[in-house]
Scaffold this motif. Sequence first.
Motif, PDB file in Angstrom:
ATOM      1  N   ALA A   1       0.856  -1.188   0.000  1.00  0.00           N
ATOM      2  CA  ALA A   1       0.000   0.000   0.000  1.00  0.00           C
ATOM      3  C   ALA A   1       0.894   1.241   0.000  1.00  0.00           C
ATOM      4  O   ALA A   1       2.082   1.175   0.344  1.00  0.00           O
ATOM      5  N   PHE A   2       0.312   2.366  -0.389  1.00  0.00           N
ATOM      6  CA  PHE A   2       1.041   3.625  -0.522  1.00  0.00           C
ATOM      7  C   PHE A   2       0.260   4.710   0.204  1.00  0.00           C
ATOM      8  O   PHE A   2      -0.862   5.037  -0.181  1.00  0.00           O
ATOM      9  N   LEU A   3       0.837   5.253   1.288  1.00  0.00           N
ATOM     10  CA  LEU A   3       0.239   6.408   1.961  1.00  0.00           C
ATOM     11  C   LEU A   3       0.777   7.643   1.244  1.00  0.00           C
ATOM     12  O   LEU A   3       1.962   7.962   1.342  1.00  0.00           O
ATOM     13  N   SER A   4      -0.111   8.324   0.519  1.00  0.00           N
ATOM     14  CA  SER A   4       0.331   9.331  -0.447  1.00  0.00           C
ATOM     15  C   SER A   4      -0.444  10.632  -0.316  1.00  0.00           C
ATOM     16  O   SER A   4      -1.599  10.654   0.133  1.00  0.00           O
ATOM     17  N   HIS A   5       0.184  11.718  -0.784  1.00  0.00           N
ATOM     18  CA  HIS A   5      -0.482  13.022  -0.870  1.00  0.00           C
ATOM     19  C   HIS A   5      -1.432  13.089  -2.054  1.00  0.00           C
ATOM     20  O   HIS A   5      -2.119  14.088  -2.238  1.00  0.00           O
ATOM     21  N   CYS A   6      -1.463  12.058  -2.874  1.00  0.00           N
ATOM     22  CA  CYS A   6      -2.356  11.959  -4.034  1.00  0.00           C
ATOM     23  C   CYS A   6      -2.001  12.948  -5.144  1.00  0.00           C
ATOM     24  O   CYS A   6      -2.866  13.373  -5.911  1.00  0.00           O
ATOM     25  N   GLY A   7      -0.727  13.321  -5.221  1.00  0.00           N
ATOM     26  CA  GLY A   7      -0.266  14.018  -6.419  1.00  0.00           C
ATOM     27  C   GLY A   7      -0.395  13.077  -7.600  1.00  0.00           C
ATOM     28  O   GLY A   7      -0.185  11.861  -7.460  1.00  0.00           O
ATOM     29  N   TRP A   8      -0.727  13.602  -8.772  1.00  0.00           N
ATOM     30  CA  TRP A   8      -1.116  12.734  -9.887  1.00  0.00           C
ATOM     31  C   TRP A   8       0.015  11.832 -10.365  1.00  0.00           C
ATOM     32  O   TRP A   8      -0.210  10.666 -10.724  1.00  0.00           O
ATOM     33  N   ASN A   9       1.249  12.315 -10.398  1.00  0.00           N
ATOM     34  CA  ASN A   9       2.358  11.445 -10.804  1.00  0.00           C
ATOM     35  C   ASN A   9       2.437  10.229  -9.888  1.00  0.00           C
ATOM     36  O   ASN A   9       2.594   9.094 -10.344  1.00  0.00           O
ATOM     37  N   SER A  10       2.333  10.461  -8.592  1.00  0.00           N
ATOM     38  CA  SER A  10       2.402   9.362  -7.619  1.00  0.00           C
ATOM     39  C   SER A  10       1.216   8.414  -7.772  1.00  0.00           C
ATOM     40  O   SER A  10       1.363   7.194  -7.647  1.00  0.00           O
ATOM     41  N   VAL A  11       0.046   8.961  -8.028  1.00  0.00           N
ATOM     42  CA  VAL A  11      -1.146   8.134  -8.228  1.00  0.00           C
ATOM     43  C   VAL A  11      -0.943   7.171  -9.395  1.00  0.00           C
ATOM     44  O   VAL A  11      -1.198   5.964  -9.283  1.00  0.00           O
ATOM     45  N   LEU A  12      -0.470   7.695 -10.527  1.00  0.00           N
ATOM     46  CA  LEU A  12      -0.259   6.838 -11.692  1.00  0.00           C
ATOM     47  C   LEU A  12       0.803   5.781 -11.438  1.00  0.00           C
ATOM     48  O   LEU A  12       0.660   4.628 -11.858  1.00  0.00           O
ATOM     49  N   GLU A  13       1.866   6.161 -10.754  1.00  0.00           N
ATOM     50  CA  GLU A  13       2.925   5.198 -10.447  1.00  0.00           C
ATOM     51  C   GLU A  13       2.384   4.067  -9.583  1.00  0.00           C
ATOM     52  O   GLU A  13       2.698   2.888  -9.803  1.00  0.00           O
ATOM     53  N   SER A  14       1.546   4.406  -8.605  1.00  0.00           N
ATOM     54  CA  SER A  14       0.989   3.399  -7.715  1.00  0.00           C
ATOM     55  C   SER A  14      -0.008   2.501  -8.439  1.00  0.00           C
ATOM     56  O   SER A  14       0.057   1.269  -8.340  1.00  0.00           O
ATOM     57  N   LEU A  15      -0.931   3.111  -9.173  1.00  0.00           N
ATOM     58  CA  LEU A  15      -1.957   2.324  -9.859  1.00  0.00           C
ATOM     59  C   LEU A  15      -1.364   1.447 -10.956  1.00  0.00           C
ATOM     60  O   LEU A  15      -1.868   0.343 -11.217  1.00  0.00           O
ATOM     61  N   SER A  16      -0.299   1.905 -11.591  1.00  0.00           N
ATOM     62  CA  SER A  16       0.328   1.091 -12.640  1.00  0.00           C
ATOM     63  C   SER A  16       0.879  -0.220 -12.081  1.00  0.00           C
ATOM     64  O   SER A  16       1.079  -1.182 -12.824  1.00  0.00           O
ATOM     65  N   GLN A  17       1.104  -0.255 -10.756  1.00  0.00           N
ATOM     66  CA  GLN A  17       1.606  -1.462 -10.109  1.00  0.00           C
ATOM     67  C   GLN A  17       0.533  -2.200  -9.314  1.00  0.00           C
ATOM     68  O   GLN A  17       0.836  -3.158  -8.598  1.00  0.00           O
ATOM     69  N   GLY A  18      -0.708  -1.719  -9.405  1.00  0.00           N
ATOM     70  CA  GLY A  18      -1.791  -2.363  -8.664  1.00  0.00           C
ATOM     71  C   GLY A  18      -1.689  -2.177  -7.166  1.00  0.00           C
ATOM     72  O   GLY A  18      -2.155  -3.012  -6.392  1.00  0.00           O
ATOM     73  N   VAL A  19      -1.083  -1.073  -6.730  1.00  0.00           N
ATOM     74  CA  VAL A  19      -0.898  -0.806  -5.303  1.00  0.00           C
ATOM     75  C   VAL A  19      -1.988   0.151  -4.813  1.00  0.00           C
ATOM     76  O   VAL A  19      -2.082   1.285  -5.300  1.00  0.00           O
ATOM     77  N   PRO A  20      -2.838  -0.264  -3.860  1.00  0.00           N
ATOM     78  CA  PRO A  20      -3.883   0.629  -3.344  1.00  0.00           C
ATOM     79  C   PRO A  20      -3.274   1.779  -2.540  1.00  0.00           C
ATOM     80  O   PRO A  20      -2.118   1.711  -2.105  1.00  0.00           O
ATOM     81  N   ILE A  21      -4.074   2.809  -2.327  1.00  0.00           N
ATOM     82  CA  ILE A  21      -3.572   4.064  -1.765  1.00  0.00           C
ATOM     83  C   ILE A  21      -4.316   4.439  -0.490  1.00  0.00           C
ATOM     84  O   ILE A  21      -5.537   4.272  -0.396  1.00  0.00           O
ATOM     85  N   ILE A  22      -3.570   4.931   0.479  1.00  0.00           N
ATOM     86  CA  ILE A  22      -4.154   5.598   1.640  1.00  0.00           C
ATOM     87  C   ILE A  22      -3.957   7.080   1.405  1.00  0.00           C
ATOM     88  O   ILE A  22      -2.828   7.559   1.312  1.00  0.00           O
ATOM     89  N   GLY A  23      -5.051   7.814   1.244  1.00  0.00           N
ATOM     90  CA  GLY A  23      -4.966   9.204   0.828  1.00  0.00           C
ATOM     91  C   GLY A  23      -4.763  10.173   1.983  1.00  0.00           C
ATOM     92  O   GLY A  23      -5.421  10.068   3.019  1.00  0.00           O
ATOM     93  N   TRP A  24      -3.836  11.105   1.755  1.00  0.00           N
ATOM     94  CA  TRP A  24      -3.648  12.227   2.670  1.00  0.00           C
ATOM     95  C   TRP A  24      -3.345  13.456   1.804  1.00  0.00           C
ATOM     96  O   TRP A  24      -2.220  13.937   1.756  1.00  0.00           O
ATOM     97  N   PRO A  25      -4.346  13.953   1.060  1.00  0.00           N
ATOM     98  CA  PRO A  25      -4.110  15.086   0.166  1.00  0.00           C
ATOM     99  C   PRO A  25      -3.771  16.347   0.945  1.00  0.00           C
ATOM    100  O   PRO A  25      -4.291  16.564   2.045  1.00  0.00           O
ATOM    101  N   LEU A  26      -2.911  17.173   0.373  1.00  0.00           N
ATOM    102  CA  LEU A  26      -2.429  18.355   1.085  1.00  0.00           C
ATOM    103  C   LEU A  26      -2.824  19.673   0.426  1.00  0.00           C
ATOM    104  O   LEU A  26      -3.106  20.647   1.118  1.00  0.00           O
ATOM    105  N   TYR A  27      -2.806  19.753  -0.907  1.00  0.00           N
ATOM    106  CA  TYR A  27      -3.148  21.034  -1.529  1.00  0.00           C
ATOM    107  C   TYR A  27      -3.447  20.829  -3.020  1.00  0.00           C
ATOM    108  O   TYR A  27      -3.439  19.706  -3.527  1.00  0.00           O
TER     109      TYR A  27
END
Length: 516
Positions: free
Chosen positions: A389-415
């Motif tokens: 899993a990836f605890l992420s700020h949900c910046g789009w580059n990071s989102v695509l990198e995670s989803l391309s590997q089938g890794v779910p996300i724990i969201g902590w958006p900042l701005y």
Amino acid sequence: MSTQQQQDDGHIIMFPFMAQGHLTRFIALAKFISQRKPNTKITFVTTPLNFRRLQPTLQTNNICLAELPFSSADHGLPPNTENCDSLPPHLIATLLYASKALKPSFDNLIDEIIRAEKRVPSCIIFDFFFGWATETANRVGTPSFVFTPGGYGTAMMFSMWLHSPHRKNGDDSKELIEEFHVPKFPDACRLHISQLPSRLRDSNQEFTTYAEFYRMHISFSQKSDGMLCNSVEEIEVVGLEALRNLMEPKPVWPIGPLLPSFLLQGNQNKNNGCVASQSRTGKEFGISPESCIEWLNHQKPSSVLFISFGSQNTISAPKMMELALGLEKSGKCFIWVLRPPSGFENTTEFKSEWLPEGFVERMSQTKKGLLIKTWAPQLEILCHRSTGAFLSHCGWNSVLESLSQGVPIIGWPLYAEQPYNSKMLQEEMGVSVQLAIGNEGELYSEDVKNVVKYVMDSSQGEEMRNKATGIAEKIRAAMSEDIDEAGSHQKGSTIKSIDDFLANVTSKKLSYESVL
């Protein structure tokens, strides 16, 4: 090959804003275009310090760098700061406004290129924050295209700033609506006031200042000749439809994901890790990719949580403390990219006092946590079989990198558009759970522990992982290109999209005389 032959497919100008995520996206697009059209010359325009940092990453025959002079001190910024990652958050807006000073030099650069080549460039691909580049393009008679991250986040950002549906009586109202429909999106798409970036909830005068800035640049985007979007047609159906509604009648080309090829190899890449040849933007890692992979190799499949808040984001000291305590309570192994908490300079050396007493020592002894300062090899971590899993700020580059590997996300958006991305990941895709938003409200270690265990241990978390895996398959299909048994050339949606865009721009042979 002669110079004339090299220019047979035209000359594309690329102009990214000076922020790490923006530069990463533009560099990847430049390389993608270079692969599809090797005879297209590409000029990548940036400022001197970014020029020197990026030069090693753009060593190809048809991509060259051009620099525009910029003195940060002339604009109330610290000396030698030309990138958001070297600025505290409160000065990023100053850099945004100061970047307009690049226009005269950019105009001169385009004029010099025209004089040297006796024709205008095929097109200018510009960053949203450099919307005034459309004026340059119109002056010399060449098409211009805005390049944005994801469809959903961009469309939400456009619609919110244009229509202010969260304010009862438009811009003049201080009264905010708790829940509302977002124009240009389906009727069922509603936002809660808590899901908005703080700038949209600012006091009246602050809101008005930002609204004027964003509306000006949205108008530039809509007046351009179209939009390139770092997304995939099949995974952002709602967002791309809304974006096309906002850009109508101009075309929108989804040309993502702009990722290194080794991230798109599927399960064959999920073994003991893969190492990229170099950092994509010239950054030095706080740990070698090989050392990181060696640590991951000792962990069980899908057992590690990766935590990173991006290149220019951080959380408050109290929340950092609760995050650390929650991670320890969860019992999960993790890799955490550490940055100084909000209120401290990005360049400040990280202090162990920002973490619970003895935390660093316990993580080192138990080998439960790998703590990395400054930069981490994010791509190598996400494509490793042990990352769950990836605890992420949900910046789009990071989102695509995670989803391309089938890794779910724990969201902590900042701005910025990150809260919108988080909403889409949770509500539209079902691959994420949001833990917090920004530095607002309370966060307790128990919250962290519960969300981490929910995503990594529960049946619901397994379902999220399955959905993320399905999205990864769609991403790979979009980037595929084969010859079938009948001899037909089969292209995925992204390959079709980038080829269609390039066919449009490189077919326009505009002469020098046409602009005289």
